[in-house]
Design an enzyme around this catalytic site. Sequence first.
Site, PDB file in Angstrom:
ATOM      1  N   TYR A  11       0.833  -1.215   0.000  1.00 59.63           N
ATOM      2  CA  TYR A  11       0.000   0.000   0.000  1.00 59.63           C
ATOM      3  C   TYR A  11       0.870   1.269   0.000  1.00 59.63           C
ATOM      4  O   TYR A  11       0.853   2.055  -0.955  1.00 59.63           O
ATOM      5  CB  TYR A  11      -0.929  -0.060   1.212  1.00 59.63           C
ATOM      6  CG  TYR A  11      -1.643   1.220   1.559  1.00 59.63           C
ATOM      7  CD1 TYR A  11      -2.292   1.981   0.583  1.00 59.63           C
ATOM      8  CD2 TYR A  11      -1.677   1.675   2.882  1.00 59.63           C
ATOM      9  CE1 TYR A  11      -2.957   3.153   0.927  1.00 59.63           C
ATOM     10  CE2 TYR A  11      -2.334   2.829   3.230  1.00 59.63           C
ATOM     11  CZ  TYR A  11      -2.970   3.572   2.244  1.00 59.63           C
ATOM     12  OH  TYR A  11      -3.621   4.732   2.592  1.00 59.63           O
ATOM     13  N   GLY A  36       1.755  -7.980  -1.189  1.00 59.14           N
ATOM     14  CA  GLY A  36       1.685  -6.904  -2.182  1.00 59.14           C
ATOM     15  C   GLY A  36       1.068  -7.354  -3.503  1.00 59.14           C
ATOM     16  O   GLY A  36       0.658  -8.510  -3.665  1.00 59.14           O
ATOM     17  N   TYR A 141       4.325  -6.062  17.469  1.00 62.66           N
ATOM     18  CA  TYR A 141       4.559  -5.267  16.257  1.00 62.66           C
ATOM     19  C   TYR A 141       5.397  -4.032  16.596  1.00 62.66           C
ATOM     20  O   TYR A 141       6.411  -3.751  15.946  1.00 62.66           O
ATOM     21  CB  TYR A 141       3.214  -4.860  15.636  1.00 62.66           C
ATOM     22  CG  TYR A 141       3.332  -3.782  14.588  1.00 62.66           C
ATOM     23  CD1 TYR A 141       4.027  -3.993  13.405  1.00 62.66           C
ATOM     24  CD2 TYR A 141       2.748  -2.528  14.792  1.00 62.66           C
ATOM     25  CE1 TYR A 141       4.145  -2.990  12.449  1.00 62.66           C
ATOM     26  CE2 TYR A 141       2.854  -1.522  13.840  1.00 62.66           C
ATOM     27  CZ  TYR A 141       3.557  -1.764  12.680  1.00 62.66           C
ATOM     28  OH  TYR A 141       3.671  -0.773  11.736  1.00 62.66           O
TER      29      TYR A 141
END
Length: 330
Positions: A11, A36, A141
């Site tokens: 993105y 992707g 994360y």
Amino acid sequence: MKVLVTGGAGYIGSHAVKHLDESGHDVIAVDNLSLGHRAAVAEHIPFYQTDIRNVAEMYEILKDHEIECVMHFAAFSQVGESVGDPLKYYDNNTYGSTCLLQAMNEAGVKKLVFSSTCATYGEPEEVPIAETCKQNPINPYGWSKLFVERMLKDYAAANKDFAYSALRYFNVAGSAADGKIGEDHHPETHIIPVILQAALGQRDAITIFGKDYPTPDGTCIRDYIHVEDLVDAHAVVMGALQPGDARIYNLGIGNGLSVKQIVDAAKKATQIDFQVNDGDRRAGDPPMLYANPSKIKEELGWEAKYRDVEKIIETAWRWFRANPDGYNDR
Ligand SMILES: NC(=O)c1ccc[n+]([C@@H]2O[C@H](COP(=O)([O-])OP(=O)(O)OC[C@H]3O[C@@H](n4cnc5c(N)ncnc54)[C@H](O)[C@@H]3O)[C@@H](O)[C@H]2O)c1
Ligand SMILES: O=c1ccn([C@@H]2O[C@H](COP(=O)(O)OP(=O)(O)O[C@H]3O[C@H](CO)[C@@H](O)[C@H](O)[C@H]3O)[C@@H](O)[C@H]2O)c(=O)[nH]1
């Protein structure tokens, strides 16, 4: 400049490739296509389906193209998933960045712009969040990215001619204004595209994750920045990098909006009254994250052009309506 973009078919990476190309840079894209889309990168851009953990291949690509700067977007980035599968995040995000740095070191590439995140602040001691705020992630994360920031600091200390930037993004949203590329994640978890899928009728409803947060309306607060502003900031930062630089910037607007406010803005932008359900909190979500974006403005004169979230949502809505199946490759 000769720039390699990792995660170039994702993105944000695809918007960076487009922006760099249109600004006259020599850009190449690398992506393993785990998430992707090949079609997100224009045909005339050199593209390599390569994993950043493949040091030998990355070295060859960096050398062959005489790359001067790497913009490093390749990573996994779902907060909730990282809580359930932390090793997936440490392997791809932290170890992947180590591999990339090894390849860059061997190939003599001296500049790096790294996608960090406001998730490295965890539950910040104060908002708006300045770059000096203590970093204490509350999910794997955020840790996987904070470790990379630390690694870059140590690597830069040992290599004085190296220059890097860690850009701590807040929530990235919207699509290219010309409608050529957009956001297409499988599964989609980000609030704005999830809402737009509901507006398109692809989902029965959206669920608000938690209404009992210590915020004015009980829902989480985030800071939404348009993807084209974000990649423009990358180009400006890259242009400013001098040997020895360690440029750390927040990339946000400085306007905290609740999930409820996003829902209302999306109803206005789409003119569709989609169904909204109340749900439990999602693991790993801090209640309130929004930026103090003044450092990049003071040092580089950069600030976001999109200020109104409804306008940001409109660009995404245009893409979603024109491409209801995204790139249609899954
Ligand atoms: N979207 C946001 O709101 C946001 C906010 C803060 C930070 N970020 C960071 O920005 C970066 C880009 O995010 P995005 O939203 O574009 O994500 P994305 O999933 O759309 O793009 C990531 C791309 O990287 C590729 N990739 C993943 N691992 C790879 C590997 N090992 N080798 C090669 N390619 C690999 C994927 O195939 C994908 O195309 C990420 O580093 C993310 O952590 C995103
Ligand atoms: O169906 C949904 C999806 C999200 N949310 C909420 O909406 C907010 C935003 O969530 P999301 O769009 O998933 O973004 P974040 O979890 O804030 O994470 C994004 O923004 C971070 C920076 O804030 C980046 O680090 C991450 O990579 C990126 O995924 C959060 O409060 C969520 O709980 C909902 O209520 N319902």
